[in-house]
Enzyme design. Structure first.
Site, PDB file in Angstrom:
ATOM      1  N   ALA A   1      98.022  68.563  23.852  1.00  0.00           N
ATOM      2  CA  ALA A   1      98.782  67.708  22.934  1.00  0.00           C
ATOM      3  C   ALA A   1      99.278  66.444  23.632  1.00  0.00           C
ATOM      4  CB  ALA A   1      99.961  68.489  22.351  1.00  0.00           C
ATOM      5  N   GLU A   2      99.854  66.592  24.824  1.00  0.00           N
ATOM      6  CA  GLU A   2     100.385  65.406  25.515  1.00  0.00           C
ATOM      7  C   GLU A   2      99.257  64.473  25.933  1.00  0.00           C
ATOM      8  OE1 GLU A   2     103.721  63.833  28.579  1.00  0.00           O
ATOM      9  OE2 GLU A   2     103.709  65.942  27.988  1.00  0.00           O
ATOM     10  N   THR A   3      98.128  65.014  26.322  1.00  0.00           N
ATOM     11  CA  THR A   3      96.987  64.184  26.686  1.00  0.00           C
ATOM     12  C   THR A   3      96.540  63.342  25.497  1.00  0.00           C
ATOM     13  OG1 THR A   3      96.244  65.759  28.366  1.00  0.00           O
ATOM     14  CG2 THR A   3      94.591  64.221  27.499  1.00  0.00           C
TER      15      THR A   3
ATOM     16  N   SER B   1      99.247  60.821  24.316  1.00  0.00           N
ATOM     17  CA  SER B   1      99.403  59.739  25.288  1.00  0.00           C
ATOM     18  C   SER B   1      98.262  58.734  25.195  1.00  0.00           C
ATOM     19  CB  SER B   1      99.474  60.297  26.711  1.00  0.00           C
ATOM     20  OG  SER B   1     100.652  61.037  26.896  1.00  0.00           O
TER      21      SER B   1
END
Length: 154
Positions: free
Chosen positions: A74-76, A79
């Site tokens: 999710a953060e990848t 971002s």
């Protein structure tokens, strides 16, 4: 595993970063952690980022996809979306990540799709929906990134 060979970027993004001498595929990749986890980004624009990750190798002791692995995916993806929104003059730094885990996954690939909830001058927020191969929702995440001037980031 984790190679970013077939990512689809909008042509204007490719042109902007190529003019600066930046490898756009490397810039908007999963990084070392994502590579170790097998994250592959397959589509990327400020409007939508899609990536996959294998369940195998990313499980907790019960054999289920680790919640932290879902958070990495999710953060990848969020971002990358925020970086594409900010453009080459900004860098995106995650400041808040929230993940709700709906169901377990024991095998196959999970797919994450990040779409913007807010795209401003100083922050960008993306919702990331992660599904299993049957299309069932495994996790819903929300990532907010601070957009900093690239020149000030050093």
């Amino acid at each position: 595993m984790g190679e970013q060979q077939h990512v689809r970027f909008p042509q204007e993004v490719i042109d902007e970063y190529t003019a600066l001498g930046i490898d756009v595929v490397a810039m908007f990749s999963a990084g070392h952690l994502g590579n170790r986890m097998g994250v592959q980004i397959v589509e990327a624009s400020a409007d939508r980022v899609v990536g996959t990750m294998p369940v195998e190798g990313n499980t907790q002791p019960y054999g289920l996809l680790h919640g932290g692995a879902s958070a990495v995916l999710a953060e990848t993806l969020g971002s990358v979306g925020a970086m594409l929104h900010g453009g080459s003059s900004k860098i995106a730094v995650g400041v808040d990540l929230n993940c709700t885990h709906h169901r377990g996954a024991r095998s196959g690939l999970v797919t994450g799709v990040a779409t913007p909830l807010h795209r401003g001058r100083s922050t960008a927020t993306y919702e990331v929906v992660i599904t299993d191969e049957a299309g069932k929702r495994v996790c819903t995440a929300r990532l907010t990134c601070l957009l900093r001037d690239a020149s000030a980031a050093g």
